[in-house]
Design a protein around this motif. Structure first.
Motif, PDB file in Angstrom:
ATOM      1  N   ASP A   1     -20.827 -20.061   3.192  1.00 40.33           N
ATOM      2  CA  ASP A   1     -20.896 -18.662   2.781  1.00 40.33           C
ATOM      3  C   ASP A   1     -20.987 -18.599   1.259  1.00 40.33           C
ATOM      4  O   ASP A   1     -20.067 -19.035   0.560  1.00 40.33           O
ATOM      5  CB  ASP A   1     -19.623 -17.961   3.278  1.00 40.33           C
ATOM      6  CG  ASP A   1     -19.636 -16.468   3.012  1.00 40.33           C
ATOM      7  OD1 ASP A   1     -20.426 -16.008   2.165  1.00 40.33           O
ATOM      8  OD2 ASP A   1     -18.846 -15.761   3.662  1.00 40.33           O
ATOM      9  N   GLN A   2     -22.100 -18.047   0.741  1.00 38.80           N
ATOM     10  CA  GLN A   2     -22.290 -17.980  -0.708  1.00 38.80           C
ATOM     11  C   GLN A   2     -21.186 -17.158  -1.382  1.00 38.80           C
ATOM     12  O   GLN A   2     -20.766 -17.459  -2.501  1.00 38.80           O
ATOM     13  CB  GLN A   2     -23.674 -17.402  -1.042  1.00 38.80           C
ATOM     14  CG  GLN A   2     -24.001 -17.315  -2.528  1.00 38.80           C
ATOM     15  CD  GLN A   2     -23.878 -18.662  -3.251  1.00 38.80           C
ATOM     16  OE1 GLN A   2     -24.374 -19.691  -2.781  1.00 38.80           O
ATOM     17  NE2 GLN A   2     -23.185 -18.676  -4.402  1.00 38.80           N
ATOM     18  N   THR A   3     -20.697 -16.122  -0.698  1.00 41.46           N
ATOM     19  CA  THR A   3     -19.631 -15.294  -1.287  1.00 41.46           C
ATOM     20  C   THR A   3     -18.387 -16.143  -1.539  1.00 41.46           C
ATOM     21  O   THR A   3     -17.691 -15.976  -2.542  1.00 41.46           O
ATOM     22  CB  THR A   3     -19.256 -14.153  -0.308  1.00 41.46           C
ATOM     23  OG1 THR A   3     -20.438 -13.697   0.293  1.00 41.46           O
ATOM     24  CG2 THR A   3     -18.559 -13.024  -0.982  1.00 41.46           C
ATOM     25  N   ALA A   4     -18.098 -17.052  -0.602  1.00 41.88           N
ATOM     26  CA  ALA A   4     -16.943 -17.932  -0.765  1.00 41.88           C
ATOM     27  C   ALA A   4     -17.161 -18.873  -1.940  1.00 41.88           C
ATOM     28  O   ALA A   4     -16.263 -19.076  -2.763  1.00 41.88           O
ATOM     29  CB  ALA A   4     -16.708 -18.729   0.518  1.00 41.88           C
ATOM     30  N   ILE A   5     -18.357 -19.439  -2.040  1.00 45.29           N
ATOM     31  CA  ILE A   5     -18.642 -20.376  -3.146  1.00 45.29           C
ATOM     32  C   ILE A   5     -18.479 -19.658  -4.497  1.00 45.29           C
ATOM     33  O   ILE A   5     -17.879 -20.194  -5.432  1.00 45.29           O
ATOM     34  CB  ILE A   5     -20.065 -20.979  -2.995  1.00 45.29           C
ATOM     35  CG1 ILE A   5     -20.136 -21.891  -1.755  1.00 45.29           C
ATOM     36  CG2 ILE A   5     -20.502 -21.718  -4.255  1.00 45.29           C
ATOM     37  CD1 ILE A   5     -19.344 -23.183  -1.847  1.00 45.29           C
TER      38      ILE A   5
ATOM     39  N   GLN B   1     -13.763 -12.598   4.445  1.00 49.93           N
ATOM     40  CA  GLN B   1     -14.828 -12.294   5.424  1.00 49.93           C
ATOM     41  C   GLN B   1     -14.363 -11.173   6.360  1.00 49.93           C
ATOM     42  O   GLN B   1     -15.109 -10.233   6.652  1.00 49.93           O
ATOM     43  CB  GLN B   1     -15.190 -13.560   6.214  1.00 49.93           C
ATOM     44  CG  GLN B   1     -16.002 -14.550   5.393  1.00 49.93           C
ATOM     45  CD  GLN B   1     -16.080 -15.947   6.001  1.00 49.93           C
ATOM     46  OE1 GLN B   1     -15.243 -16.341   6.801  1.00 49.93           O
ATOM     47  NE2 GLN B   1     -17.087 -16.709   5.605  1.00 49.93           N
ATOM     48  N   LEU B   2     -13.118 -11.258   6.825  1.00 47.36           N
ATOM     49  CA  LEU B   2     -12.599 -10.232   7.739  1.00 47.36           C
ATOM     50  C   LEU B   2     -12.462  -8.877   7.037  1.00 47.36           C
ATOM     51  O   LEU B   2     -12.658  -7.824   7.646  1.00 47.36           O
ATOM     52  CB  LEU B   2     -11.225 -10.653   8.276  1.00 47.36           C
ATOM     53  CG  LEU B   2     -11.238 -11.746   9.332  1.00 47.36           C
ATOM     54  CD1 LEU B   2      -9.829 -12.283   9.559  1.00 47.36           C
ATOM     55  CD2 LEU B   2     -11.806 -11.226  10.647  1.00 47.36           C
ATOM     56  N   ASP B   3     -12.113  -8.924   5.751  1.00 51.23           N
ATOM     57  CA  ASP B   3     -11.831  -7.672   5.031  1.00 51.23           C
ATOM     58  C   ASP B   3     -13.082  -6.863   4.723  1.00 51.23           C
ATOM     59  O   ASP B   3     -13.001  -5.665   4.496  1.00 51.23           O
ATOM     60  CB  ASP B   3     -11.116  -7.974   3.700  1.00 51.23           C
ATOM     61  CG  ASP B   3      -9.685  -8.440   3.955  1.00 51.23           C
ATOM     62  OD1 ASP B   3      -9.198  -8.254   5.079  1.00 51.23           O
ATOM     63  OD2 ASP B   3      -9.081  -9.012   3.024  1.00 51.23           O
ATOM     64  N   ARG B   4     -14.228  -7.521   4.656  1.00 50.20           N
ATOM     65  CA  ARG B   4     -15.447  -6.784   4.276  1.00 50.20           C
ATOM     66  C   ARG B   4     -16.131  -6.244   5.532  1.00 50.20           C
ATOM     67  O   ARG B   4     -16.762  -7.003   6.292  1.00 50.20           O
ATOM     68  CB  ARG B   4     -16.417  -7.679   3.508  1.00 50.20           C
ATOM     69  CG  ARG B   4     -15.869  -8.022   2.157  1.00 50.20           C
ATOM     70  CD  ARG B   4     -16.942  -8.435   1.173  1.00 50.20           C
ATOM     71  NE  ARG B   4     -16.284  -8.878  -0.054  1.00 50.20           N
ATOM     72  CZ  ARG B   4     -16.058 -10.143  -0.387  1.00 50.20           C
ATOM     73  NH1 ARG B   4     -16.496 -11.113   0.365  1.00 50.20           N
ATOM     74  NH2 ARG B   4     -15.421 -10.445  -1.499  1.00 50.20           N
ATOM     75  N   ALA B   5     -16.038  -4.936   5.713  1.00 54.57           N
ATOM     76  CA  ALA B   5     -16.551  -4.295   6.931  1.00 54.57           C
ATOM     77  C   ALA B   5     -18.020  -4.637   7.169  1.00 54.57           C
ATOM     78  O   ALA B   5     -18.448  -4.843   8.308  1.00 54.57           O
ATOM     79  CB  ALA B   5     -16.381  -2.784   6.818  1.00 54.57           C
TER      80      ALA B   5
ATOM     81  N   ASP C   1     -22.800  -8.324  12.844  1.00 49.30           N
ATOM     82  CA  ASP C   1     -23.414  -9.441  12.119  1.00 49.30           C
ATOM     83  C   ASP C   1     -22.649 -10.739  12.385  1.00 49.30           C
ATOM     84  O   ASP C   1     -23.056 -11.564  13.189  1.00 49.30           O
ATOM     85  CB  ASP C   1     -23.470  -9.100  10.619  1.00 49.30           C
ATOM     86  CG  ASP C   1     -24.316 -10.096   9.837  1.00 49.30           C
ATOM     87  OD1 ASP C   1     -24.344 -11.273  10.227  1.00 49.30           O
ATOM     88  OD2 ASP C   1     -24.955  -9.721   8.833  1.00 49.30           O
ATOM     89  N   MET C   2     -21.515 -10.944  11.718  1.00 46.11           N
ATOM     90  CA  MET C   2     -20.622 -12.108  11.902  1.00 46.11           C
ATOM     91  C   MET C   2     -21.205 -13.431  11.441  1.00 46.11           C
ATOM     92  O   MET C   2     -20.666 -14.482  11.773  1.00 46.11           O
ATOM     93  CB  MET C   2     -20.163 -12.262  13.364  1.00 46.11           C
ATOM     94  CG  MET C   2     -19.427 -11.091  13.943  1.00 46.11           C
ATOM     95  SD  MET C   2     -18.548 -11.569  15.463  1.00 46.11           S
ATOM     96  CE  MET C   2     -18.276  -9.956  16.182  1.00 46.11           C
ATOM     97  N   ARG C   3     -22.307 -13.427  10.671  1.00 43.94           N
ATOM     98  CA  ARG C   3     -22.826 -14.705  10.166  1.00 43.94           C
ATOM     99  C   ARG C   3     -22.045 -15.114   8.917  1.00 43.94           C
ATOM    100  O   ARG C   3     -21.929 -14.323   7.988  1.00 43.94           O
ATOM    101  CB  ARG C   3     -24.306 -14.567   9.791  1.00 43.94           C
ATOM    102  CG  ARG C   3     -25.245 -14.496  10.971  1.00 43.94           C
ATOM    103  CD  ARG C   3     -26.629 -14.133  10.518  1.00 43.94           C
ATOM    104  NE  ARG C   3     -26.637 -12.850   9.804  1.00 43.94           N
ATOM    105  CZ  ARG C   3     -27.641 -12.386   9.092  1.00 43.94           C
ATOM    106  NH1 ARG C   3     -28.756 -13.088   8.980  1.00 43.94           N
ATOM    107  NH2 ARG C   3     -27.558 -11.210   8.483  1.00 43.94           N
ATOM    108  N   MET C   4     -21.537 -16.336   8.898  1.00 44.66           N
ATOM    109  CA  MET C   4     -20.912 -16.848   7.667  1.00 44.66           C
ATOM    110  C   MET C   4     -22.017 -17.173   6.669  1.00 44.66           C
ATOM    111  O   MET C   4     -21.879 -16.946   5.471  1.00 44.66           O
ATOM    112  CB  MET C   4     -20.110 -18.109   7.974  1.00 44.66           C
ATOM    113  CG  MET C   4     -18.878 -17.831   8.800  1.00 44.66           C
ATOM    114  SD  MET C   4     -18.046 -19.356   9.233  1.00 44.66           S
ATOM    115  CE  MET C   4     -16.658 -18.706  10.136  1.00 44.66           C
ATOM    116  N   ASP C   5     -23.099 -17.744   7.164  1.00 41.68           N
ATOM    117  CA  ASP C   5     -24.262 -18.050   6.332  1.00 41.68           C
ATOM    118  C   ASP C   5     -25.274 -16.930   6.584  1.00 41.68           C
ATOM    119  O   ASP C   5     -25.852 -16.855   7.674  1.00 41.68           O
ATOM    120  CB  ASP C   5     -24.829 -19.407   6.760  1.00 41.68           C
ATOM    121  CG  ASP C   5     -26.171 -19.706   6.115  1.00 41.68           C
ATOM    122  OD1 ASP C   5     -26.655 -18.885   5.310  1.00 41.68           O
ATOM    123  OD2 ASP C   5     -26.734 -20.776   6.431  1.00 41.68           O
TER     124      ASP C   5
END
Ligand SMILES: C[S@@+](CC[C@H](N)C(=O)[O-])C[C@H]1O[C@@H](n2cnc3c(N)ncnc32)[C@H](O)[C@@H]1O
Length: 304
Positions: free
Chosen positions: A46-50, A105-109, A122-126
């Motif tokens: 997940d780019q947001t995590a990176i 990831q859970l917090d962002r609707a 959606d639910m895609r991590m990538d």
């Protein structure tokens, strides 16, 4: 559990430690701060995590390398690092897999992971992944839906929920999905075991991200890369994941055939140092409800 993780990693040899699920960098930060002899390679799909990990781990400078990849690519990433390093890498000092979904990831609707927040399915991590929760919910047949609910979440009411999802099509949002699931579960069962849609969301998320499909191969690669004295830690959150980890560790730490002659059993190159898990403490569960189902397993390489 972060204290347990930091303590288990303390005796590992100097070198590169793999955080295969770096997320926002919480564990990586604790490990870097406590163990100056370690550098960290952090992976996340997940780019947001990176991006979040880059920010959090910036104070550690060149001790940190981050890559946006799925963790079953770790062998390739290690080979790349090896080929550009000044000195030989010699394997991993240790590794950590903290599986599943993260709190951000859970917090962002808009990511669609949460049954509590209205969002797209959606639910895609990538976010470059081709399969979305909407595809699963609106195109899988009854047999496929029932199978993923059972396999990925041990859902008792799998076939009833599969029927309800099919009846509710087209399902457009997380809230519509949660409502269909709640209505399919008998009223008495709804009063126990947390939110009635929790397991369905987990099952669909695991399917969308092929979470069980890539785990065994990633663990094999990480175990192969461990140097002698290196330790591998895995945090799981449900029985499907835990079974895979337990199996991978057992394969490296048990002898399959019994010799006929009374010979010394061969020494196995790995030993389990933490078989199952301590339940996290109440205070930790209150801070982070996911911790309630967490299990930590750990293994050590004792010979080449
Ligand atoms: C529970 S969170 C990790 C949190 C992290 N330990 C921390 O302290 O912030 C799991 C992370 O693993 C990532 N992830 C899950 N499966 C993955 C996979 N197959 N490859 C790469 N990253 C994965 C998710 O995107 C998520 O960011």
């Amino acid at each position: 559990m972060v204290h347990d993780i930091v303590a288990l990693v303390e005796p590992v040899p100097t070198g590169l430690f793999l955080d295969a699920t770096v997320g926002g960098g919480g564990h990586a930060e604790a490990l870097l701060a406590a163990h100056p002899h370690l550098e960290i390679l952090g992976l996340d799909q997940d780019q947001t995590a990176i991006t979040a990990a880059e920010r959090r781990l910036a104070p550690f400078g060149s001790r940190v390398r981050l890559r946006r990849v799925r963790f079953d690519q770790l062998g390739r990433v290690l080979a790349e690092i090896e080929s550009t390093a000044d000195s030989e890498l010699g394997g991993l000092s240790g590794f950590l897999f903290d599986l599943g979904v993260s709190s951000p990831q859970l917090d962002r609707a808009e990511r669609g992971f949460s049954y509590r927040k209205e969002g797209p399915l959606d639910m895609r991590m990538d976010i470059d992944g081709s399969l979305t929760a909407a595809d699963v919910v609106n195109t899988y047949d009854r047999r496929e839906l029932t199978a993923i609910l059972r396999r990925n979440a041990d859902e008792r009411f799998a076939s009833r929920i599969a029927d309800a999802i099919i009846d509710a099509r087209p399902v457009r949002t997380t809230t519509e999905l949660a409502q269909a699931v709640v209505a399919a579960i008998p009223a008495a069962a709804r009063r126990t075991g947390g939110h009635p849609a929790k397991r369905t969301f987990q099952a669909i998320r695991i399917e969308v991200n092929d979470e069980l499909g890539v785990l065994a191969s990633a663990l094999e690669q990480a175990l192969d890369a461990l140097m002698v004295g290196g330790r591998g830690l895995v945090l799981t959150y449900h029985s499907g994941e835990d079974r895979i980890v337990k199996g991978a560790f057992r394969q490296r730490t048990t002898i399959n055939s019994t010799p006929r002659l009374p010979v010394e059993p061969p020494q196995l190159p790995y030993r389990v140092i933490r078989p199952a898990s301590r339940q996290p403490e109440a205070a930790e569960i209150e801070k982070n409800p996911r911790a309630g189902s967490a299990r930590l397993r750990a293994i050590e390489r004792i010979a080449a």
